[in-house]
Design a protein around this motif. Structure first.
Motif, PDB file in Angstrom:
ATOM      1  N   LEU A 275     -62.050  89.952 118.234  1.00 17.28           N
ATOM      2  CA  LEU A 275     -60.410  90.305 118.052  1.00 17.28           C
ATOM      3  C   LEU A 275     -59.743  88.919 117.954  1.00 17.28           C
ATOM      4  O   LEU A 275     -60.636  87.729 118.328  1.00 17.28           O
ATOM      5  N   LEU A 276     -58.561  88.905 117.580  1.00 13.24           N
ATOM      6  CA  LEU A 276     -58.023  87.471 117.452  1.00 13.24           C
ATOM      7  C   LEU A 276     -56.517  87.517 117.735  1.00 13.24           C
ATOM      8  O   LEU A 276     -55.832  88.442 117.369  1.00 13.24           O
ATOM      9  N   LEU A 277     -55.927  86.603 118.477  1.00 17.66           N
ATOM     10  CA  LEU A 277     -54.430  86.567 118.609  1.00 17.66           C
ATOM     11  C   LEU A 277     -53.976  85.429 117.739  1.00 17.66           C
ATOM     12  O   LEU A 277     -54.380  84.189 117.944  1.00 17.66           O
ATOM     13  N   ASP A 278     -53.647  85.770 116.807  1.00 13.09           N
ATOM     14  CA  ASP A 278     -53.055  84.874 115.555  1.00 13.09           C
ATOM     15  C   ASP A 278     -51.557  84.682 115.553  1.00 13.09           C
ATOM     16  O   ASP A 278     -50.893  85.350 115.716  1.00 13.09           O
ATOM     17  N   ALA A 279     -51.283  83.577 115.919  1.00 12.90           N
ATOM     18  CA  ALA A 279     -49.870  83.084 115.677  1.00 12.90           C
ATOM     19  C   ALA A 279     -49.676  82.018 114.623  1.00 12.90           C
ATOM     20  O   ALA A 279     -49.074  80.760 114.506  1.00 12.90           O
ATOM     21  N   LYS A 280     -50.344  82.595 113.475  1.00 12.60           N
ATOM     22  CA  LYS A 280     -50.158  81.797 112.231  1.00 12.60           C
ATOM     23  C   LYS A 280     -50.874  80.367 112.353  1.00 12.60           C
ATOM     24  O   LYS A 280     -50.563  79.173 111.894  1.00 12.60           O
ATOM     25  N   ASP A 281     -51.968  80.387 113.230  1.00 15.38           N
ATOM     26  CA  ASP A 281     -52.732  79.086 113.551  1.00 15.38           C
ATOM     27  C   ASP A 281     -53.205  78.292 112.399  1.00 15.38           C
ATOM     28  O   ASP A 281     -53.091  77.100 112.451  1.00 15.38           O
ATOM     29  N   SER A 282     -53.719  78.930 111.473  1.00 18.68           N
ATOM     30  CA  SER A 282     -54.384  78.339 110.292  1.00 18.68           C
ATOM     31  C   SER A 282     -53.084  77.485 109.186  1.00 18.68           C
ATOM     32  O   SER A 282     -53.566  76.426 109.098  1.00 18.68           O
ATOM     33  N   VAL A 283     -51.836  78.230 109.487  1.00 17.82           N
ATOM     34  CA  VAL A 283     -51.023  77.665 108.657  1.00 17.82           C
ATOM     35  C   VAL A 283     -50.352  76.360 109.430  1.00 17.82           C
ATOM     36  O   VAL A 283     -50.148  75.429 108.855  1.00 17.82           O
TER      37      VAL A 283
END
Length: 453
Positions: A275-283
């Protein structure tokens, strides 16, 4: 004679060496001040980047962790463990299902599509092709399309949490017009697996969307016009919920609490493998990449300049003290205290350092801005060159999901920066003076005078 008065007489008598010391102090203080100012500007820029991306964090499947994500599914149970965090001010759950329109016609649909659609896999025997997408949501205003402004309600009302599980829906305006539907009317949709399973939904709102259909796959189910929004839990009445489409979105009280929320989530009992908690981390990483690098460079500048400056100033002062052995030997022999001689040397150096410090404050912001701009330009050029060297990069095709890399930085000198630089400058001046002075003043007057000969 008072040792402070002697100090000022010594400065005026040795103008050349005084100017040399002031020049070195000015360079050291200016560079250290620039280092601290750039670090502060970098921190501010990264905070602004995070605020620009917003305070939403999405719990979903981790596409980078394919092994653990293969049989992983986001569950409501896992999502519920995070919704009560002190950082969460609002949350939304969504999932998707496909369905078949009953008694009305989706845009672009024809009977020819029942047995299959171009570009789509053939359905299993006895299974019809779906022609609607059903998206469930707790609050329609928090669904991605509505949140970004691509979709908006033009008639009726939105879906809210008090409608949880109710058989109501939002329908796109063009779909409603083609089928002469209005707010208050009821439509039927059914499962593609079970022809007997039909659900009647009341239209409570009509929306418009700017989302575009996929031009490469012209099939009705991929047209945004053919999407119905229903309250969360209503979708459980369909049997065709798409695997892995459940998503939980948490809206935090402050964008700067994203990392704290993630750390808190890791402490929960939820198994996050896959699973992933994503806060537009790559951007976010793409935006702040050059900024992060210049912050590291500026920190290195502070360390290197401080150490090198202390060493250089120490050597210059040591040479100056050796040239003044006769003066110190005579003063000691007539009864002058050693601490007063050290005090005289300190006053000389500190006075010169204060002058350099004052001068550096008048030029500090401009010097810091120039250094910051040059460092950032070099980092952006390096990043662009590295990207060009990656084989297989698609040229000329912009990525709409990416934000622009930060290419400007506003460097300004703050009171905190001045305090830090003042402390470092004071420490350098004291160490560079006392250590060489002690090496000479540890001797008695006779020894000092004999060494001078």
């Amino acid at each position: 004679m008072n040792f402070i008065k002697r100090a000022f007489l010594s400065i005026t008598a040795r103008k050349g060496k005084s100017l040399l010391l002031m020049g070195i102090f000015f360079i050291v203080i200016s560079l250290v001040l620039a280092g601290f100012s750039i670090q502060n500007a970098s921190d501010k820029a990264t905070d602004n980047a995070r605020k620009k991306l917003g305070a939403s964090v999405t719990l979903g499947i981790d596409p980078q962790n394919s092994i653990n994500a293969l049989n992983k599914e986001v569950t409501e149970e896992a999502a519920n463990k995070l919704k009560d965090s002190k950082y969460v001010k609002e949350y939304n759950y969504k999932s998707e299902s496909s369905a078949i329109a009953e008694g009305f016609t989706p845009k672009g649909w024809s009977e020819d599509f029942k047995e299959g659609m171009p570009g789509m896999p053939l359905p299993a025997p006895g299974v019809e092709m779906p022609n609607l997408v059903i998206e469930s949501t707790m609050v329609s205003g928090l669904s991605k399309s509505f949140e970004t402004g691509e979709s908006k309600i033009v008639e009726g009302k939105s879906i809210t949490k008090d409608l949880l599980g109710e058989n109501v829906t939002l329908i796109e305006k063009r779909l409603a017009e083609e089928n002469n539907l209005k707010v208050g009317d009821k439509i039927k949709v059914r499962s593609k697996k079970d022809k007997e399973k039909t659900i009647e939904l009341e239209i409570i709102g009509i929306y418009t969307t700017k989302e575009k259909a996929n031009e490469f796959m012209n099939v009705p189910i991929l047209d945004p016009v053919n999407k119905l929004y229903v309250p969360y839990k209503t979708i459980d009445k369909f049997e065709d919920v798409m695997f892995g489409t459940f998503e939980a979105v948490y809206y935090l009280d402050d964008p700067l609490h994203v990392n704290a929320f993630k750390e808190e989530a890791k402490q929960s009992a939820t198994d996050f493998d896959g699973l992933l908690l994503d806060a537009k981390d790559s951007v976010y990483k793409q935006m702040i990449g050059p900024i992060k690098n210049i912050a590291s460079t500026s920190q290195t500048i502070v360390y290197m300049v401080s150490i090198a400056g202390a060493v250089i100033l120490g050597l210059i002062i040591m040479l100056s003290i050796k040239e003044r052995r006769k003066e110190m030997g005579i003063l000691l022999s007539i009864g002058e205290r050693k601490w007063k001689l050290i005090g005289q040397l300190l006053v000389e150096v500190l006075f010169i350092a204060v002058l350099a410090f004052g001068l550096s404050l008048t030029t500090g912001s401009k010097v810091s801005q120039v250094i910051g701009d040059n460092l950032l330009s070099n980092e952006i050029a390096t990043a662009a060159q590295s990207k060009d060297e990656i084989p297989g990069m698609m040229e000329g095709i912009p990525d709409p999901t990416q934000e622009k890399t930060i290419d400007q930085i506003d460097v300004s000198v703050t009171g905190g920066d001045i305090g830090k630089v003042g402390g470092i400058g004071l420490a350098i001046a004291i160490l560079a003076t006392i250590l060489p002075a002690l090496s000479v003043l540890r001797l008695n007057p006779k020894q000092i005078l004999l060494k001078d000969e």
